[in-house]
Design an enzyme around this catalytic site. Structure first.
Site, short mmCIF file in Angstrom:
data_model
loop_
_atom_site.label_atom_id
_atom_site.label_comp_id
_atom_site.label_asym_id
_atom_site.label_seq_id
_atom_site.Cartn_x
_atom_site.Cartn_y
_atom_site.Cartn_z
N HIS A 129 3.20 -6.54 2.53
CA HIS A 129 2.35 -7.55 3.17
C HIS A 129 2.52 -8.86 2.41
CE1 HIS A 129 -0.35 -4.61 5.38
NE2 HIS A 129 0.14 -3.81 4.45
N HIS A 159 6.45 -1.14 3.81
CA HIS A 159 6.23 -2.52 4.25
C HIS A 159 5.51 -3.28 3.16
CE1 HIS A 159 3.08 0.15 5.74
NE2 HIS A 159 2.21 -0.82 5.57
N VAL A 218 1.03 3.13 7.81
CA VAL A 218 2.29 3.28 8.54
C VAL A 218 3.34 3.83 7.57
CG1 VAL A 218 4.07 2.10 9.88
CG2 VAL A 218 1.68 1.38 10.09
N ASN A 270 0.86 -1.17 0.00
CA ASN A 270 0.00 0.00 0.00
C ASN A 270 0.90 1.23 0.00
OD1 ASN A 270 -2.35 -1.57 0.17
ND2 ASN A 270 -2.14 -1.73 2.39
P1 DGP Z 1 -0.85 -0.42 5.66
O1 DGP Z 1 -2.31 -0.08 5.57
O2 DGP Z 1 -0.35 -1.07 4.41
O3 DGP Z 1 0.01 0.77 6.10
O4 DGP Z 1 -0.75 -1.54 6.78
C1 DGP Z 1 -0.23 -1.33 8.06
C2 DGP Z 1 -0.25 -2.66 8.76
O5 DGP Z 1 0.56 -2.56 9.91
C3 DGP Z 1 -1.62 -3.11 9.23
O6 DGP Z 1 -1.96 -4.34 8.58
C4 DGP Z 1 -1.48 -3.33 10.73
C5 DGP Z 1 0.02 -3.36 10.94
N1 DGP Z 1 0.46 -2.79 12.19
C6 DGP Z 1 0.18 -1.56 12.67
N2 DGP Z 1 0.77 -1.37 13.86
C7 DGP Z 1 1.48 -2.51 14.12
C8 DGP Z 1 2.33 -2.91 15.20
O7 DGP Z 1 2.56 -2.21 16.17
N3 DGP Z 1 2.87 -4.15 15.11
C9 DGP Z 1 2.63 -4.98 14.05
N4 DGP Z 1 3.21 -6.17 14.06
N5 DGP Z 1 1.85 -4.63 13.01
C10 DGP Z 1 1.28 -3.40 13.05
#
Ligand code: DGP
Length: 124
Positions: free
Chosen positions: A108, A106, A102, A93
């Site tokens: 997925h 990253h 975030v 994303n």
């Molecule tokens: P996006 O929408 O692509 O930015 O996805 C962000 C992802 O990050 C979402 O699927 C949840 C994950 N996420 C958010 N905060 C944390 C965290 O503190 N730890 C982990 N492991 N994942 C997180």
């Protein structure tokens, strides 16, 4: 989503060891860990250790070693999580329309059951 890198974003804090994660894979350039809100039986996040906002930033500024490492890590994570043979989806994303939440790049890695078609119809 800020349009510049925030060094206190959640994934930067995970990289610094300030927040925990369930690690799946790590090498010199990459960390992979389980998503905290899994959408599939397997849902891992693969991130570069460098400070990159999104794919646009990474594709423009990352070194060849970092780009190779991130790509190879996706395959390694798929193997380690058991979805390499059954199949999986990689989603990045990017930015506001891409629904990036975030502000650290990253990828997925999703799998563990059939995922269905690539994208649903966007909400109007
Ligand atoms: P996006 O929408 O692509 O930015 O996805 C962000 C992802 O990050 C979402 O699927 C949840 C994950 N996420 C958010 N905060 C944390 C965290 O503190 N730890 C982990 N492991 N994942 C997180």
């Amino acid at each position: 989503m800020p349009n510049s890198y925030d060094p206190n974003n959640i994934f930067a804090r995970i990289l610094r060891g300030e927040l925990p994660c369930k690690k799946v894979y790590e090498d010199a350039h990459v960390l992979a860990f389980e998503d905290i809100r899994p959408l599939m039986p397997v849902h891992a996040l693969v991130i570069p250790k460098g400070a990159y906002l999104d794919m646009s930033d990474f594709s423009a500024r990352a070194s060849a070693d970092e780009i190779v490492a991130l790509t190879r890590a996706v395959g390694e994570v798929a193997r380690l999580t058991g979805v390499a043979a059954s199949g999986y989806r990689v989603i990045v994303n990017n930015g506001a329309d891409g629904h990036q939440e975030v502000s650290h790049l990253h990828l997925h890695v999703l799998g563990g059951r059939p995922i269905g078609r690539m994208v649903g119809a966007p909400k109007q």
